[in-house]
Design an enzyme around this catalytic site. Structure first.
Site, mmCIF file in Angstrom:
data_model
loop_
_atom_site.group_PDB
_atom_site.id
_atom_site.type_symbol
_atom_site.label_atom_id
_atom_site.label_comp_id
_atom_site.label_asym_id
_atom_site.label_seq_id
_atom_site.Cartn_x
_atom_site.Cartn_y
_atom_site.Cartn_z
ATOM 1 N N HIS A 30 -17.150 8.450 6.402
ATOM 2 C CA HIS A 30 -18.038 8.746 7.524
ATOM 3 C C HIS A 30 -19.388 9.193 6.970
ATOM 4 C CE1 HIS A 30 -17.159 12.923 6.588
ATOM 5 N NE2 HIS A 30 -15.879 12.724 6.809
ATOM 6 N N HIS A 33 -19.531 11.593 3.962
ATOM 7 C CA HIS A 33 -19.333 10.982 2.644
ATOM 8 C C HIS A 33 -20.612 10.297 2.167
ATOM 9 C CE1 HIS A 33 -15.043 10.923 4.139
ATOM 10 N NE2 HIS A 33 -14.905 11.505 2.971
#
Length: 277
Positions: A30, A33
């Site tokens: 997501h 990250h």
């Protein structure tokens, strides 16, 4: 982006990589990250990301089998983010003897906070991160502050073991309503997702009280626990700790962190907020 599946190939790739930044993940990527990837790109010539769902850090009854595996979508995101290589080993490649006889054992902090509710979790984290560091051999590695206890364990481990790796902390990514970005947010129902920002609101409320000089930590912690419980949450903990050591905080300390973990339905959410006063 090169996809690397074996230890030997990863080590061969690393020899020509120059200054290397590393972002270890379990996939289901997501925006949080990708913020780690962005930070990594700012610090090094090349960036390698790993995707490995590590069985050792899941306890009995936890969601190892159900943890989302979204490899194709993850690859698309990493390519778009400019990642140079993805290390994507099979479990047999990383644990060739199945059982890991030698583990990295963190100090007693592993049994506090999240560790009190997930026995063995930080042993599993420390062990797999050590293995990945040994394989990838990065100059630096980026970890998010959302997993504040994990960040503390990794930084202390690298320091104690004299590992030549710089640990770069990256601020927690948040949705517009304050909810910390997490792969497990996908487990929330629509109703639970609307309720979930309450956790962050409680943390910011405590942050303000602490910055205003309130040193009654026990009352502050209990107030947040009560607010969550009354809204239907199952609270594991809300605690005020010393930010640098995660030791129990004492009145008047200047560098604090408020940490919380609670379940909303079947989803366990964690969050924290630092307080400097």
């Amino acid at each position: 982006m090169e996809i690397i599946r074996t230890v030997a190939a990863m080590r061969a790739w690393r020899r020509q990589a120059g200054k290397l930044a590393f972002v270890p993940t379990m996939g289901n990527l997501h925006a949080g990250h990708l913020a780690l990837v962005k930070a990594a790109r700012e610090h090094a010539d090349k960036v390698v990301v790993s995707i490995f769902v590590n069985r050792l850090q899941f306890g009995q009854g936890e969601d190892f089998g159900a943890y989302p595996r979204t490899f194709d979508a993850d690859c698309d995101k990493l390519r778009a983010a400019g990642v140079d290589a993805l290390f994507f080993p099979e479990e047999q490649e990383l644990y060739p003897r199945v059982r890991q006889d030698f583990n990295v054992e963190p100090p007693n902090i592993q049994n506090e906070l999240c560790g009190a509710f997930r026995p063995g979790h930080f042993r599993g984290v420390a062990t797999v991160v050590t293995k990945l560091f040994n394989i990838v051999q990065p100059d630096l590695a980026c970890f998010g502050k959302k997993d504040f206890q994990q960040l503390h364990v990794i930084r202390a481990m690298v320091d104690d073991l004299n590992s030549p790796i710089e640990i770069v902390p990256v601020d927690t990514g948040r949705a517009d309503d304050g909810l910390a970005l997490s792969s497990r947010n996908g487990y929330l129902s629509a109703e639970e997702r609307a309720e979930a920002p309450r956790l962050y609101r409680n943390l910011t409320r405590l942050q303000q009280r602490l910055q205003d000089g309130d040193n009654d930590y026990a009352t502050l912690e209990q107030g947040a626990r009560d607010d969550l419980a009354q809204a239907g949450w199952t609270v594991d903990y809300v605690e005020i700790r010393q930010a640098d050591t995660l030791a129990v905080a004492h009145a008047g300390e200047k560098r604090l962190v408020v940490l919380a973990a609670a379940r909303l339905g079947r989803t366990r959410l964690i969050d924290n907020i630092e307080v400097f006063r």
